[in-house]
Design an enzyme around this catalytic site. Structure first.
Site, PDB file in Angstrom:
ATOM      1  N   ASN A 279       0.816  -1.220   0.000  1.00 51.19           N
ATOM      2  CA  ASN A 279       0.000   0.000   0.000  1.00 51.19           C
ATOM      3  C   ASN A 279       0.846   1.266   0.000  1.00 51.19           C
ATOM      4  OD1 ASN A 279      -2.453  -1.357   0.023  1.00 51.19           O
ATOM      5  ND2 ASN A 279      -2.583  -1.389   2.252  1.00 51.19           N
TER       6      ASN A 279
ATOM      7  N   HIS B 181     -14.883  -0.028   5.506  1.00 52.26           N
ATOM      8  CA  HIS B 181     -13.816  -0.817   6.116  1.00 52.26           C
ATOM      9  C   HIS B 181     -14.290  -1.506   7.392  1.00 52.26           C
ATOM     10  CE1 HIS B 181      -9.910  -1.535   8.182  1.00 52.26           C
ATOM     11  NE2 HIS B 181      -9.514  -1.791   6.947  1.00 52.26           N
TER      12      HIS B 181
ATOM     13  N   GLU C 287     -16.106   5.668   2.629  1.00 49.86           N
ATOM     14  CA  GLU C 287     -14.682   5.822   2.360  1.00 49.86           C
ATOM     15  C   GLU C 287     -14.480   6.714   1.140  1.00 49.86           C
ATOM     16  OE1 GLU C 287     -12.026   2.413   2.752  1.00 49.86           O
ATOM     17  OE2 GLU C 287     -13.763   1.180   3.254  1.00 49.86           O
TER      18      GLU C 287
ATOM     19  N   SER D 253     -11.080   0.063  -0.140  1.00 51.52           N
ATOM     20  CA  SER D 253      -9.823  -0.667  -0.043  1.00 51.52           C
ATOM     21  C   SER D 253      -9.793  -1.960  -0.850  1.00 51.52           C
ATOM     22  CB  SER D 253      -9.530  -0.987   1.426  1.00 51.52           C
ATOM     23  OG  SER D 253     -10.563  -1.770   1.985  1.00 51.52           O
TER      24      SER D 253
ATOM     25  N   ASP E  61     -13.562   8.116   5.635  1.00 51.41           N
ATOM     26  CA  ASP E  61     -12.254   7.512   5.848  1.00 51.41           C
ATOM     27  C   ASP E  61     -11.537   7.532   4.503  1.00 51.41           C
ATOM     28  OD1 ASP E  61     -10.078   5.766   6.002  1.00 51.41           O
ATOM     29  OD2 ASP E  61     -11.083   4.375   7.345  1.00 51.41           O
TER      30      ASP E  61
ATOM     31  N   HIS F 188      -7.059   5.502   1.545  1.00 54.39           N
ATOM     32  CA  HIS F 188      -6.418   5.160   0.271  1.00 54.39           C
ATOM     33  C   HIS F 188      -6.429   6.312  -0.729  1.00 54.39           C
ATOM     34  CE1 HIS F 188      -6.086   0.911   1.400  1.00 54.39           C
ATOM     35  NE2 HIS F 188      -7.233   1.120   2.032  1.00 54.39           N
TER      36      HIS F 188
ATOM     37  N   LYS G 271      -0.334   4.324   3.901  1.00 50.40           N
ATOM     38  CA  LYS G 271      -0.478   4.134   2.451  1.00 50.40           C
ATOM     39  C   LYS G 271       0.324   5.209   1.713  1.00 50.40           C
ATOM     40  CE  LYS G 271      -4.014   1.664   4.188  1.00 50.40           C
ATOM     41  NZ  LYS G 271      -4.391   1.643   5.614  1.00 50.40           N
TER      42      LYS G 271
END
Length: 384
Positions: free
Chosen positions: A47, A133, A175, A179, A204, A207, A236
């Site tokens: 990541n 997540h 998110e 992910s 969130d 990524h 990440k």
């Protein structure tokens, strides 16, 4: 059933379903190359999207921080573990992302758990994207507030759930970049739906931060959304570890009083905060821009050439490029086939992803070179 029988039965069930998780001890594993058992592999499971875990400026900052502060913080931030290094990075991060305050956490998991545990009461309601997540969904499940899930990225379904009567407050959870599928949330529409019912939005962006948006400011900046609560993590795009919650002054003051993950956990090492500051300097600068452009080019190179006749390629423009293969056993076989050709990729299976969607979760990074992508494509073609 005894304790041992319970444990044995659970493990046996995982083995029979090809869902048993295993760890591999690697001697190098964050950058372009992964070394395990003396063998060298091109690494397509990291990541570390911008390759900053190996950046000399970031490494040097950590070393200098360790020489000044030591290798640990020595305690909770409420006792003696909050240093000038922590304070400086919190202020730098808040200014960069346009929030009054930032609070550092030891991990993204801890940050998400802390927020939901501290804020939600039984009369409130949490409405989360179904593919959020595990840290978010687990925190919501453990919360006294009821949890409702809306269909993935379906803001009309979200709006219908929000419109149902609720005696307390409503928190919408999603998110920035998901992910496991690598796709992005429609944040503007999600924010609009939440605000129409006086709800708060928690995003969130683990990524997205550092990787997308102007100067790497992330998914929310890219889509011109300012959620009430923004969680960013540093394992990440930043290439380090840890996380932060971006919020208002009042929420920060509240969290400092009631967030047990802050109060009762040893804070991150001050040296880590200094390394994160160095990583942010790279992300914000010309080198960060160049790394993001290189990553974008590698993603396009991969997506334009991978054979969709052999694999189902998820609709992702991010560094996460999942190849959906369906059966758990086939995903494991494909991962093994790639490793025999010196390409390291991880098979992701239920319960991490829905049943029937086992996949290779391929991740591309700015540390890769075009020839690495070509080698991956060649190996995939042979394995397919």
């Amino acid at each position: 059933m005894s304790w041992q029988q319970k444990i044995d039965a659970a493990l046996s069930e995982r083995r029979s379903a090809d869902t048993l998780r295993r760890r591999h001890a690697v001697s190098q594993g964050a950058g372009r190359w992964l070394i395990a058992d003396g063998c060298k592999y091109l690494n397509f499971s990291s990541n570390d999207y911008l390759g900053l875990s190996q950046h000399p400026q970031v490494i040097r900052a950590w070393q200098q921080g360790a020489e000044r502060f030591g290798v640990g913080s020595g305690g909770s931030g409420h006792v003696s573990g909050y240093t000038t290094a922590h304070q400086a990075f919190e202020e730098e991060l808040a200014d960069w992302l346009g929030y009054p305050r930032a609070l550092l956490f030891i991990s993204g998991f801890a940050a998400n758990q802390a927020l939901i545990a501290a804020l939600m009461a039984k009369e409130d309601r949490i409405i989360a994207d179904r593919l959020s997540h595990a840290s978010l969904l687990e925190a919501a499940s453990l919360s006294p507030a009821p949890l409702r899930r809306f269909s993935h990225n379906d803001t009309q379904h979200l709006a219908r759930l929000l419109a149902a009567p609720c005696p307390g407050q409503q928190l919408v959870v999603t998110e920035g970049v998901f992910s496991m599928d690598g796709d992005s949330a429609p944040l503007r529409e999600t924010d609009r739906a939440a605000r129409a019912q006086n709800g708060w939005l928690l995003v969130d962006d683990a990524h997205g931060i550092g990787v997308v948006g102007e100067a790497g400011r992330g998914s929310c900046w890219q889509q011109q959304v300012r959620p009430d609560l923004l969680v960013v993590t540093f394992g990440k795009g930043f290439g380090v570890s840890g996380a932060a919650v971006l919020c208002s002054e009042s929420v920060a003051a509240y969290m400092l009083q009631f967030a047990r993950h802050l109060i009762y956990s040893t804070s991150m090492p001050p040296a880590q905060a200094q390394a994160l500051s160095a990583a942010l300097t790279v992300i914000r600068g010309e080198e960060g821009r160049a790394r993001r452009e290189k990553l974008t080019a590698l993603i396009q190179r991969f997506r334009s050439a991978v054979s969709t006749r052999e694999f189902t390629l998820a609709d992702s423009q991010s560094a996460i490029q999942p190849l959906i293969v369906g059966e758990n056993g086939r995903a494991l076989q494909l991962a093994d086939a790639l490793r025999r050709q010196q390409c390291w990729a991880t098979a992701i299976r239920p319960p991490t992803v829905p049943a029937g969607t086992a996949r290779l979760r391929l991740t591309l990074t700015a540390a890769h070179e075009p020839q690495d992508i070509d080698q991956l494509l060649e190996v995939l073609h042979g394995a397919g």
